[in-house]
Design an enzyme around this catalytic site. Structure first.
Site, PDB file in Angstrom:
ATOM      1  N   ASN A  12       0.964  -1.166  -0.081  1.00 42.60           N
ATOM      2  CA  ASN A  12      -0.196   0.054  -0.156  1.00 42.60           C
ATOM      3  C   ASN A  12       0.900   1.271   0.137  1.00 42.60           C
ATOM      4  OD1 ASN A  12      -1.683   2.103   0.499  1.00 42.60           O
ATOM      5  ND2 ASN A  12      -2.227   1.417   2.602  1.00 42.60           N
ATOM      6  N   LYS A  14       0.095   4.307  -0.326  1.00 46.23           N
ATOM      7  CA  LYS A  14      -0.437   5.341   0.050  1.00 46.23           C
ATOM      8  C   LYS A  14      -0.174   6.670  -0.702  1.00 46.23           C
ATOM      9  CE  LYS A  14      -0.004   3.473   4.851  1.00 46.23           C
ATOM     10  NZ  LYS A  14      -0.102   3.526   6.250  1.00 46.23           N
ATOM     11  N   HIS A  97      -9.589   1.074   4.440  1.00 47.05           N
ATOM     12  CA  HIS A  97      -8.153   1.470   5.406  1.00 47.05           C
ATOM     13  C   HIS A  97      -8.595   2.243   6.525  1.00 47.05           C
ATOM     14  CE1 HIS A  97      -4.072   2.706   6.230  1.00 47.05           C
ATOM     15  NE2 HIS A  97      -3.714   1.464   5.971  1.00 47.05           N
ATOM     16  N   GLU A  99      -6.915   4.823   7.633  1.00 47.67           N
ATOM     17  CA  GLU A  99      -6.679   6.094   7.192  1.00 47.67           C
ATOM     18  C   GLU A  99      -7.890   6.629   6.745  1.00 47.67           C
ATOM     19  OE1 GLU A  99      -2.858   5.703   5.310  1.00 47.67           O
ATOM     20  OE2 GLU A  99      -2.062   5.082   7.388  1.00 47.67           O
ATOM     21  N   GLU A 169      -4.998  -5.041  10.766  1.00 49.27           N
ATOM     22  CA  GLU A 169      -4.329  -3.933  10.923  1.00 49.27           C
ATOM     23  C   GLU A 169      -4.759  -3.050  12.267  1.00 49.27           C
ATOM     24  OE1 GLU A 169      -2.325  -2.682   6.973  1.00 49.27           O
ATOM     25  OE2 GLU A 169      -4.169  -1.472   7.008  1.00 49.27           O
ATOM     26  N   GLY A 175       2.409   2.385  10.700  1.00 50.11           N
ATOM     27  CA  GLY A 175       3.355   3.325  10.659  1.00 50.11           C
ATOM     28  C   GLY A 175       4.107   3.858  11.890  1.00 50.11           C
ATOM     29  N   SER A 214       3.413  -1.929  10.247  1.00 49.52           N
ATOM     30  CA  SER A 214       5.223  -2.022  10.641  1.00 49.52           C
ATOM     31  C   SER A 214       5.487  -3.393  10.294  1.00 49.52           C
ATOM     32  CB  SER A 214       5.298  -1.495  12.180  1.00 49.52           C
ATOM     33  OG  SER A 214       4.782  -0.166  12.533  1.00 49.52           O
TER      34      SER A 214
HETATM   35  P1  PGA Z   1       2.873   0.331   7.768  1.00 53.80           P
HETATM   36  O1  PGA Z   1       1.488   0.616   7.004  1.00 53.80           O
HETATM   37  O2  PGA Z   1       3.348  -0.759   7.061  1.00 53.80           O
HETATM   38  O3  PGA Z   1       3.810   1.684   7.232  1.00 53.80           O
HETATM   39  O4  PGA Z   1       2.748   0.348   9.124  1.00 53.80           O
HETATM   40  C1  PGA Z   1       0.640  -0.476   6.993  1.00 53.80           C
HETATM   41  C2  PGA Z   1      -0.715  -0.257   6.391  1.00 53.80           C
HETATM   42  O5  PGA Z   1      -1.085   1.207   6.615  1.00 53.80           O
HETATM   43  O6  PGA Z   1      -1.337  -0.889   5.305  1.00 53.80           O
END
Ligand code: PGA
Length: 253
Positions: A12, A14, A97, A99, A169, A175, A214
């Site tokens: 992803n 983003k 997601h 976000e 997640e 992140g 992460s």
């Molecule tokens: P990250 O994000 O690997 O940077 O923690 C995962 C995600 O948001 O799908």
């Protein structure tokens, strides 16, 4: 049962990478992953890079996905992108997601509409679910997951459930550099599969459940070795070809 599910690693990206930058990354991944078998790999660039990345992926088994979509096929929805528009490019669409839920007002109901629309179009959703830190600390994780699974899959028929991938997640792990432990992630993913089993019976064994939050080359192998974790949804580490390649290789059964 795990043996019957092909591990699935999705990147992803983003809101990162111009079209030109995306092509560079995709060529690196294509070279590094050439000939790799036994793992399904997908990249999900921003909308603006899809038209450039699609031809760049020709001759590779890497699949292309999008990060979001609108549930309606067309109309007066300024700034949105529809499934018929995306269908020229992608096989996979990330839905719900955290976000999107946190910053763009997506709800269990809007996520459900999108999942249904993606399935109706013959595409594959990656349905994201996960608890906040506060919910985690209050011991509400499993209630939250049960609610999210049930709402997002409302009206999804048994005949289509195997096309759904679920990404567990935990929001506090995204992140932050603080991934869930492999044991905790396995416990939650097994719980999610149990929820699927109560609705879909043994078809639950065909649904892939990714862990996200992460994921790095250092922790991917241990996470994906767990019986109910069938791959990873990778954010930050998917932007570096060496890291994403190492994660994909760690998923090889
Ligand atoms: P990250 O994000 O690997 O940077 O923690 C995962 C995600 O948001 O799908």
């Amino acid at each position: 049962m795990k043996q019957t599910r092909i591990p699935f690693i999705a990147g992803n990206w983003k809101m990162n990478k111009t079209a030109a930058e995306a092509i560079t990354l995709v060529y690196e991944l294509k070279a590094a992953l050439a000939g790799m078998e036994g793992v399904e790999v997908a990249v999900c660039p921003p909308f603006t890079a899809l038209a450039a990345v699609k031809p760049a992926l020709a001759g590779s088994s890497i699949k292309l996905g999008a990060q979001n979509v609108h549930a309606e096929p067309k109309g007066a929805y300024t700034g949105e992108v529809s499934i018929p528009m995306l269908k020229d490019f992608v096989d996979i669409i990330i839905i719900g997601h955290s976000e999107r839920r946190q910053y763009f007002g997506e709800t269990d109901q809007s996520v459900n509409k999108k999942v249904l629309a993606v399935l109706a179009a013959g595409l594959e959703p990656i349905l994201c679910i996960g608890e906040t830190l506060q919910q985690n600390e209050a011991g509400e994780t499993k209630n939250v997951l049960a609610r999210q699974v049930s709402a997002a899959l409302s009206d999804v028929p048994a005949a289509e459930i195997s096309r759904v991938t679920i990404a567990y997640e935990p929001i506090w792990a995204i992140g932050t550099g603080r991934a869930a432990t492999a044991d905790d992630a396995q416990d939650r993913c097994a719980y999610i599969r149990g929820q699927l089993r109560s609705k879909y019976g043994d078809l639950a064994d065909q649904v892939r459940i990714q862990y996200g939050g992460s994921v790095t080359p250092a922790n991917a192998g241990e996470l994906i070795a767990k019986p109910d974790i069938d791959g990873a949804l990778v954010g930050g580490a998917s932007l570096k070809s060496a890291d994403f390649t190492a994660i994909a290789k760690a998923a090889k059964p």
